[in-house]
Design a protein around this motif. Structure first.
Motif, PDB file in Angstrom:
ATOM      1  N   CYS A   3      -5.108  -7.884   5.439  1.00  0.00           N
ATOM      2  CA  CYS A   3      -5.586  -8.753   4.374  1.00  0.00           C
ATOM      3  C   CYS A   3      -6.303  -9.985   4.903  1.00  0.00           C
ATOM      4  CB  CYS A   3      -4.421  -9.178   3.488  1.00  0.00           C
ATOM      5  SG  CYS A   3      -3.729  -7.795   2.590  1.00  0.00           S
ATOM      6  N   GLU A   4      -6.347 -10.117   6.194  1.00  0.00           N
ATOM      7  CA  GLU A   4      -7.082 -11.208   6.849  1.00  0.00           C
ATOM      8  C   GLU A   4      -6.608 -12.579   6.414  1.00  0.00           C
ATOM      9  OE1 GLU A   4     -11.173 -10.316   6.083  1.00  0.00           O
ATOM     10  OE2 GLU A   4     -10.913  -8.280   6.760  1.00  0.00           O
ATOM     11  N   MET A  73       6.138   2.131  -1.850  1.00  0.00           N
ATOM     12  CA  MET A  73       4.763   2.478  -1.489  1.00  0.00           C
ATOM     13  C   MET A  73       4.139   1.250  -0.844  1.00  0.00           C
ATOM     14  SD  MET A  73       3.249   4.641  -4.757  1.00  0.00           S
ATOM     15  CE  MET A  73       2.881   3.187  -5.665  1.00  0.00           C
ATOM     16  N   LEU A  74       3.243   1.468   0.100  1.00  0.00           N
ATOM     17  CA  LEU A  74       2.462   0.395   0.705  1.00  0.00           C
ATOM     18  C   LEU A  74       1.034   0.495   0.185  1.00  0.00           C
ATOM     19  CD1 LEU A  74       3.805   0.746   4.342  1.00  0.00           C
ATOM     20  CD2 LEU A  74       4.209  -1.178   2.793  1.00  0.00           C
ATOM     21  N   LEU A  75       0.425  -0.658  -0.091  1.00  0.00           N
ATOM     22  CA  LEU A  75      -0.933  -0.681  -0.628  1.00  0.00           C
ATOM     23  C   LEU A  75      -1.887  -1.259   0.414  1.00  0.00           C
ATOM     24  CD1 LEU A  75      -0.039  -2.007  -4.175  1.00  0.00           C
ATOM     25  CD2 LEU A  75      -0.289   0.363  -3.428  1.00  0.00           C
ATOM     26  N   THR A  76      -3.031  -0.613   0.542  1.00  0.00           N
ATOM     27  CA  THR A  76      -4.050  -1.059   1.488  1.00  0.00           C
ATOM     28  C   THR A  76      -4.868  -2.203   0.880  1.00  0.00           C
ATOM     29  OG1 THR A  76      -5.643   0.561   0.698  1.00  0.00           O
ATOM     30  CG2 THR A  76      -4.211   1.244   2.524  1.00  0.00           C
ATOM     31  N   LYS A  77      -5.791  -2.725   1.647  1.00  0.00           N
ATOM     32  CA  LYS A  77      -6.608  -3.871   1.226  1.00  0.00           C
ATOM     33  C   LYS A  77      -7.336  -3.616  -0.094  1.00  0.00           C
ATOM     34  CE  LYS A  77     -10.179  -6.963   2.972  1.00  0.00           C
ATOM     35  NZ  LYS A  77     -11.031  -7.277   4.107  1.00  0.00           N
ATOM     36  N   ASP A  78      -7.792  -2.363  -0.310  1.00  0.00           N
ATOM     37  CA  ASP A  78      -8.510  -2.062  -1.554  1.00  0.00           C
ATOM     38  C   ASP A  78      -7.568  -1.688  -2.704  1.00  0.00           C
ATOM     39  OD1 ASP A  78      -7.737   0.516  -0.922  1.00  0.00           O
ATOM     40  OD2 ASP A  78      -9.766   1.331  -0.810  1.00  0.00           O
ATOM     41  N   GLY A  79      -6.259  -1.766  -2.475  1.00  0.00           N
ATOM     42  CA  GLY A  79      -5.284  -1.515  -3.533  1.00  0.00           C
ATOM     43  C   GLY A  79      -4.832  -0.075  -3.667  1.00  0.00           C
ATOM     44  N   THR A  80      -5.336   0.812  -2.837  1.00  0.00           N
ATOM     45  CA  THR A  80      -4.907   2.208  -2.917  1.00  0.00           C
ATOM     46  C   THR A  80      -3.628   2.407  -2.110  1.00  0.00           C
ATOM     47  OG1 THR A  80      -6.298   2.854  -1.050  1.00  0.00           O
ATOM     48  CG2 THR A  80      -7.246   3.096  -3.242  1.00  0.00           C
ATOM     49  N   PRO A  81      -2.797   3.336  -2.552  1.00  0.00           N
ATOM     50  CA  PRO A  81      -1.572   3.620  -1.801  1.00  0.00           C
ATOM     51  C   PRO A  81      -1.893   4.233  -0.433  1.00  0.00           C
ATOM     52  CG  PRO A  81      -1.388   4.429  -4.052  1.00  0.00           C
ATOM     53  CD  PRO A  81      -2.823   4.047  -3.831  1.00  0.00           C
ATOM     54  N   PHE A  82      -1.149   3.792   0.566  1.00  0.00           N
ATOM     55  CA  PHE A  82      -1.236   4.355   1.911  1.00  0.00           C
ATOM     56  C   PHE A  82      -0.566   5.723   1.886  1.00  0.00           C
ATOM     57  CE2 PHE A  82       1.062   4.788   6.035  1.00  0.00           C
ATOM     58  CZ  PHE A  82      -0.040   4.926   6.859  1.00  0.00           C
ATOM     59  N   LYS A  83      -1.209   6.728   2.470  1.00  0.00           N
ATOM     60  CA  LYS A  83      -0.635   8.069   2.493  1.00  0.00           C
ATOM     61  C   LYS A  83      -0.377   8.503   3.927  1.00  0.00           C
ATOM     62  CE  LYS A  83      -5.029  10.614   2.216  1.00  0.00           C
ATOM     63  NZ  LYS A  83      -5.910   9.488   2.356  1.00  0.00           N
ATOM     64  N   ILE A 165       3.150  -4.135  -1.450  1.00  0.00           N
ATOM     65  CA  ILE A 165       4.260  -3.189  -1.407  1.00  0.00           C
ATOM     66  C   ILE A 165       4.804  -3.075  -2.817  1.00  0.00           C
ATOM     67  CG2 ILE A 165       5.895  -5.009  -0.762  1.00  0.00           C
ATOM     68  CD1 ILE A 165       7.397  -2.827   0.878  1.00  0.00           C
ATOM     69  N   GLU A 166       5.132  -1.858  -3.215  1.00  0.00           N
ATOM     70  CA  GLU A 166       5.716  -1.637  -4.534  1.00  0.00           C
ATOM     71  C   GLU A 166       6.986  -0.825  -4.365  1.00  0.00           C
ATOM     72  OE1 GLU A 166       4.660   0.326  -8.865  1.00  0.00           O
ATOM     73  OE2 GLU A 166       3.050  -0.090  -7.452  1.00  0.00           O
ATOM     74  N   CYS A 167       8.090  -1.407  -4.772  1.00  0.00           N
ATOM     75  CA  CYS A 167       9.357  -0.687  -4.736  1.00  0.00           C
ATOM     76  C   CYS A 167       9.400   0.224  -5.952  1.00  0.00           C
ATOM     77  CB  CYS A 167      10.521  -1.660  -4.705  1.00  0.00           C
ATOM     78  SG  CYS A 167      10.611  -2.504  -3.110  1.00  0.00           S
ATOM     79  N   VAL A 168       9.791   1.468  -5.726  1.00  0.00           N
ATOM     80  CA  VAL A 168       9.701   2.487  -6.759  1.00  0.00           C
ATOM     81  C   VAL A 168      11.056   2.835  -7.351  1.00  0.00           C
ATOM     82  CG1 VAL A 168       8.987   4.873  -7.199  1.00  0.00           C
ATOM     83  CG2 VAL A 168       7.631   3.432  -5.663  1.00  0.00           C
ATOM     84  N   ALA A 169      12.035   3.069  -6.493  1.00  0.00           N
ATOM     85  CA  ALA A 169      13.338   3.523  -6.982  1.00  0.00           C
ATOM     86  C   ALA A 169      14.384   3.382  -5.897  1.00  0.00           C
ATOM     87  CB  ALA A 169      13.256   4.985  -7.423  1.00  0.00           C
ATOM     88  N   ASP A 170      15.631   3.307  -6.321  1.00  0.00           N
ATOM     89  CA  ASP A 170      16.768   3.428  -5.426  1.00  0.00           C
ATOM     90  C   ASP A 170      17.361   4.800  -5.680  1.00  0.00           C
ATOM     91  OD1 ASP A 170      16.342   0.875  -4.542  1.00  0.00           O
ATOM     92  OD2 ASP A 170      18.050  -0.004  -5.591  1.00  0.00           O
ATOM     93  N   VAL A 171      17.490   5.601  -4.634  1.00  0.00           N
ATOM     94  CA  VAL A 171      17.951   6.977  -4.792  1.00  0.00           C
ATOM     95  C   VAL A 171      18.956   7.332  -3.710  1.00  0.00           C
ATOM     96  CG1 VAL A 171      15.795   7.727  -5.888  1.00  0.00           C
ATOM     97  CG2 VAL A 171      16.047   7.916  -3.417  1.00  0.00           C
TER      98      VAL A 171
END
Length: 177
Positions: A3-4, A73-83, A165-171
């Motif tokens: 993100c510089e 999930m982790l999000l890249t600079k352009d907002g897309t999820p890292f795969k 970063i987006e937390c999705v669930a606790d499982v």
């Protein structure tokens, strides 16, 4: 891909965490790791998807009695999820990319080993997150994911390279079984 941001130390409202601008993803993943390791009882939290919620199990309503993983999930600079690629036990298909992770270790300040989690739907069938051409992430498919399975694949990342970063669930994934 980072993100510089310039590094500037500040104190977080979370007890004992000192953050630096540009290091917030590191701090969140470190907190997730601590929460997964602690697995303690919980009061009712205010925000149901805050990555800092304790204990593990706090991201679901009502809170699960047993959880061993905070999926994120982790999000890249352009907002897309890292795969990331994972080894699939079904060798006859090609749907072995995921955007869902479990932190296994964090080291050297801001590096982490993440386990890639296999996305599954409500019928416990794997969800193919890649488009029909096999070239891009199909964001609509993420909405079909209802649960996760452990894969045998891990990836080591520099957490400074992500902007969100987006937390999705606790499982409960039976990590130690």
């Amino acid at each position: 891909m980072g993100c510089e941001r310039k590094y500037e130390s500040t104190t977080s409202s979370i007890e004992g965490i000192t953050t630096g601008k540009g290091r917030c993803i590191c701090d969140v993943v470190r907190a997730i790791k601590d929460i997964q390791d602690a697995v303690v009882d919980n009061d009712c939290p205010e925000c149901p998807t805050n990555c800092f919620l304790e204990p593990l199990g706090g991201l679901v309503s009502p809170a699960r009695q047993q959880a061993d993983t905070r999926v994120f999930m982790l999000l890249t600079k352009d907002g897309t999820p890292f795969k990331a690629f994972f080894r699939d036990n079904d060798y006859h298909d090609c749907d072995c990319f995921s955007v869902f992770f479990r932190v296994e270790d964090i080291f050297d300040g801001c590096c982490a080993t993440l386990r890639v989690l296999e996305p599954v739907d409500r019928h416990k069938k794997e969800v193919n997150l890649i488009n029909d051409c096999g070239t891009k992430l199909n964001l609509k498919k993420i909405c079909e994911v209802r649960n996760f399975r452990l894969s045998d694949s891990c990836i080591t990342v520099d957490l400074n390279c992500f902007c969100g970063i987006e937390c999705v669930a606790d499982v409960f994934l039976g990590v130690c079984e």
